[in-house]
Design a protein around this motif. Structure first.
Motif, PDB file in Angstrom:
ATOM      1  N   VAL A   1     -57.029   0.146  46.579  1.00 25.20           N
ATOM      2  CA  VAL A   1     -55.912  -0.474  46.842  1.00 25.20           C
ATOM      3  C   VAL A   1     -54.693   0.805  46.809  1.00 25.20           C
ATOM      4  CG1 VAL A   1     -53.781  -1.973  46.326  1.00 25.20           C
ATOM      5  CG2 VAL A   1     -56.077  -2.963  45.978  1.00 25.20           C
ATOM      6  N   HIS A   2     -54.512   1.224  45.857  1.00 22.89           N
ATOM      7  CA  HIS A   2     -53.393   2.401  46.088  1.00 22.89           C
ATOM      8  C   HIS A   2     -53.599   3.556  46.910  1.00 22.89           C
ATOM      9  CE1 HIS A   2     -50.939   0.013  43.546  1.00 22.89           C
ATOM     10  NE2 HIS A   2     -51.933  -0.347  42.928  1.00 22.89           N
ATOM     11  N   VAL A   3     -54.887   4.094  47.210  1.00 17.38           N
ATOM     12  CA  VAL A   3     -54.976   5.267  48.212  1.00 17.38           C
ATOM     13  C   VAL A   3     -54.766   4.820  49.372  1.00 17.38           C
ATOM     14  CG1 VAL A   3     -56.330   6.558  46.396  1.00 17.38           C
ATOM     15  CG2 VAL A   3     -57.614   5.210  48.193  1.00 17.38           C
TER      16      VAL A   3
ATOM     17  N   VAL B   1     -53.946  -7.500  44.995  1.00 20.16           N
ATOM     18  CA  VAL B   1     -54.218  -7.638  43.699  1.00 20.16           C
ATOM     19  C   VAL B   1     -55.788  -7.234  43.517  1.00 20.16           C
ATOM     20  CG1 VAL B   1     -54.055  -8.850  41.640  1.00 20.16           C
ATOM     21  CG2 VAL B   1     -52.389  -9.266  43.438  1.00 20.16           C
ATOM     22  N   ALA B   2     -56.155  -5.934  42.778  1.00 15.78           N
ATOM     23  CA  ALA B   2     -57.646  -5.723  42.760  1.00 15.78           C
ATOM     24  C   ALA B   2     -58.049  -6.217  41.319  1.00 15.78           C
ATOM     25  CB  ALA B   2     -57.728  -4.286  42.533  1.00 15.78           C
ATOM     26  N   GLY B   3     -59.226  -6.645  41.383  1.00 11.17           N
ATOM     27  CA  GLY B   3     -59.800  -7.131  40.095  1.00 11.17           C
ATOM     28  C   GLY B   3     -59.035  -8.390  39.739  1.00 11.17           C
TER      29      GLY B   3
ATOM     30  N   PRO C   1     -48.995  -4.513  29.090  1.00 12.48           N
ATOM     31  CA  PRO C   1     -48.162  -3.791  29.971  1.00 12.48           C
ATOM     32  C   PRO C   1     -48.962  -3.542  31.287  1.00 12.48           C
ATOM     33  CG  PRO C   1     -47.412  -2.935  27.931  1.00 12.48           C
ATOM     34  CD  PRO C   1     -48.787  -3.941  27.672  1.00 12.48           C
ATOM     35  N   GLY C   2     -48.534  -3.608  32.390  1.00  7.95           N
ATOM     36  CA  GLY C   2     -48.896  -2.893  33.514  1.00  7.95           C
ATOM     37  C   GLY C   2     -50.269  -3.392  34.374  1.00  7.95           C
ATOM     38  N   THR C   3     -50.455  -4.613  33.507  1.00  7.59           N
ATOM     39  CA  THR C   3     -52.022  -5.153  34.109  1.00  7.59           C
ATOM     40  C   THR C   3     -51.600  -5.951  35.403  1.00  7.59           C
ATOM     41  OG1 THR C   3     -51.687  -6.960  32.435  1.00  7.59           O
ATOM     42  CG2 THR C   3     -53.212  -5.262  32.048  1.00  7.59           C
ATOM     43  N   GLY C   4     -50.408  -6.123  35.846  1.00  5.19           N
ATOM     44  CA  GLY C   4     -50.499  -6.845  37.162  1.00  5.19           C
ATOM     45  C   GLY C   4     -49.987  -8.259  37.112  1.00  5.19           C
ATOM     46  N   LYS C   5     -49.027  -8.707  35.948  1.00  6.19           N
ATOM     47  CA  LYS C   5     -48.500  -9.935  35.812  1.00  6.19           C
ATOM     48  C   LYS C   5     -47.346 -10.126  37.037  1.00  6.19           C
ATOM     49  CE  LYS C   5     -47.536  -9.100  31.506  1.00  6.19           C
ATOM     50  NZ  LYS C   5     -48.187  -7.805  31.116  1.00  6.19           N
ATOM     51  N   THR C   6     -46.486  -9.308  37.050  1.00  2.97           N
ATOM     52  CA  THR C   6     -45.505  -9.513  38.021  1.00  2.97           C
ATOM     53  C   THR C   6     -46.160  -9.405  39.587  1.00  2.97           C
ATOM     54  OG1 THR C   6     -44.037  -8.245  36.663  1.00  2.97           O
ATOM     55  CG2 THR C   6     -43.350  -8.577  38.851  1.00  2.97           C
ATOM     56  N   LEU C   7     -46.989  -8.497  39.665  1.00  2.00           N
ATOM     57  CA  LEU C   7     -47.793  -8.415  41.141  1.00  2.00           C
ATOM     58  C   LEU C   7     -48.244  -9.804  41.540  1.00  2.00           C
ATOM     59  CD1 LEU C   7     -48.527  -6.251  43.212  1.00  2.00           C
ATOM     60  CD2 LEU C   7     -50.600  -5.972  41.672  1.00  2.00           C
ATOM     61  N   LEU C   8     -49.064 -10.453  40.313  1.00  2.00           N
ATOM     62  CA  LEU C   8     -49.865 -11.509  40.438  1.00  2.00           C
ATOM     63  C   LEU C   8     -49.007 -12.823  40.651  1.00  2.00           C
ATOM     64  CD1 LEU C   8     -52.840 -12.604  40.600  1.00  2.00           C
ATOM     65  CD2 LEU C   8     -52.507 -13.321  38.092  1.00  2.00           C
TER      66      LEU C   8
END
Ligand code: ATP
Length: 274
Positions: free
Chosen positions: A200-202, A19-21, A59-66
């Motif tokens: 993170v994604h590269v 999780v970045a940022g 949307p897409g700000t990382g809620k599920t990821l967090l």
């Protein structure tokens, strides 16, 4: 639908490093990790561990990821369910699924229950988004959720995380003390955060030398973490299609153009007059 497709259980492999940022949100969820890992250090002082926390953000700000990272860091099971899936269900099924979910979670405690798009069931009543049967179904699902939230003790080791784009739409009953009484806000990433998300994604991509991630971040204002993840994969696909050995800066530029075009198309569909 079977219970298996609706209630997903995953073992935690996501960590805070993914999780970045989101530094402030991470500090807040770190507390939840501690509750799950060392409940005794809180309960012995008589503290009540919160049961429900809502993650609020676009949307897409990382809620599920967090939420997954919380489970991963605490090394506890992660049960997830989508609020939207309930709305499509037959009468009476939603409530019993909620009951099943909490039952399973209590057996596996300590653990996380994650309810994505909680607004689909927890939207304030009388908003009229659904009529007749669908609305009744939604209400009985919501009522069951409230019953479950009240029914399990504060220190059972089950923490319910829920996600929404719109906290103001939620039924006040849901956010009462002892239910979802904590809110954690996630914002769209700023320049530095976008660079960190690119980083993170590269990882794992074969890139040409000298690709400047800060420059890519500068070219993507307003993009979410999900958009950036998309760009990185799209760039790799573009490079693969032209049979390149490495992903070049131009591939990223093409990918950004493509994602921008996709976003524009999406917003046209949502607001056709504009
Ligand atoms: P939605 O509201 O649309 O459900 P969300 O806020 O739950 O979205 P996620 O599903 O967590 O967003 O994000 C989608 C993907 O975007 C993640 O799996 C991840 O690959 C990427 N992503 C989003 N935010 C970040 C971040 N802060 N750091 C790294 N990757 C991110």
């Amino acid at each position: 639908r079977s219970t298996a497709t609706l209630i997903e259980k995953e073992s935690g492999t996501v960590t805070f490093a993914d999780v970045a940022g989101l530094d402030e949100a991470k500090v807040e969820v770190l507390e939840i990790v501690d509750f799950l890992k060392k409940p005794d250090s809180f309960t012995k002082l008589g503290a009540k561990i919160p049961k429900g926390v809502i993650l609020v953000g676009p949307p897409g700000t990382g809620k599920t990821l967090l939420a997954k990272a919380v489970a991963g860091e605490a090394q506890v099971p992660f049960f997830s369910i989508s609020g939207a899936a309930f709305v499509e269900m037959f009468v009476g099924v939603g409530a019993s699924r909620v009951r099943d979910l909490f039952q399973q979670a209590k057996e596996k405690a300590p653990c996380i229950i994650f309810i994505d798009e909680i607004d689909a069931i927890g939207q304030s009543r009388g908003r009229g988004a659904f009529s007749g049967g669908a609305n009744d179904e939604r209400e009985s699902t919501l009522n069951q959720l409230l019953t479950e939230m009240d029914g399990f003790g504060t220190n059972t080791g089950v923490i319910v995380l829920a996600a929404t784009n719109r906290a103001d739409m939620l039924d006040p009953a849901l956010v009462r003390p002892g239910r979802f009484d904590r809110h954690i806000y996630l914002e769209l990433p700023n320049m530095n955060e976008r660079a960190a998300i690119f980083k993170v994604h590269v990882q794992g991509l074969i890139m040409a030398e000298g690709i400047d991630l800060r420059a890519l971040a500068g070219q993507t204002p307003g993009f979410s973490g999900a958009d950036i993840a998309n760009i990185c994969n799209e760039a790799a696909l573009i490079a693969a299609r032209r049979k390149a050995a490495k992903i070049e800066k131009e591939d990223f530029m093409d990918a950004i153009d493509r994602i921008v075009a996709g976003l524009e198309k999406k917003s046209k569909i949502i607001s056709p007059e504009e």
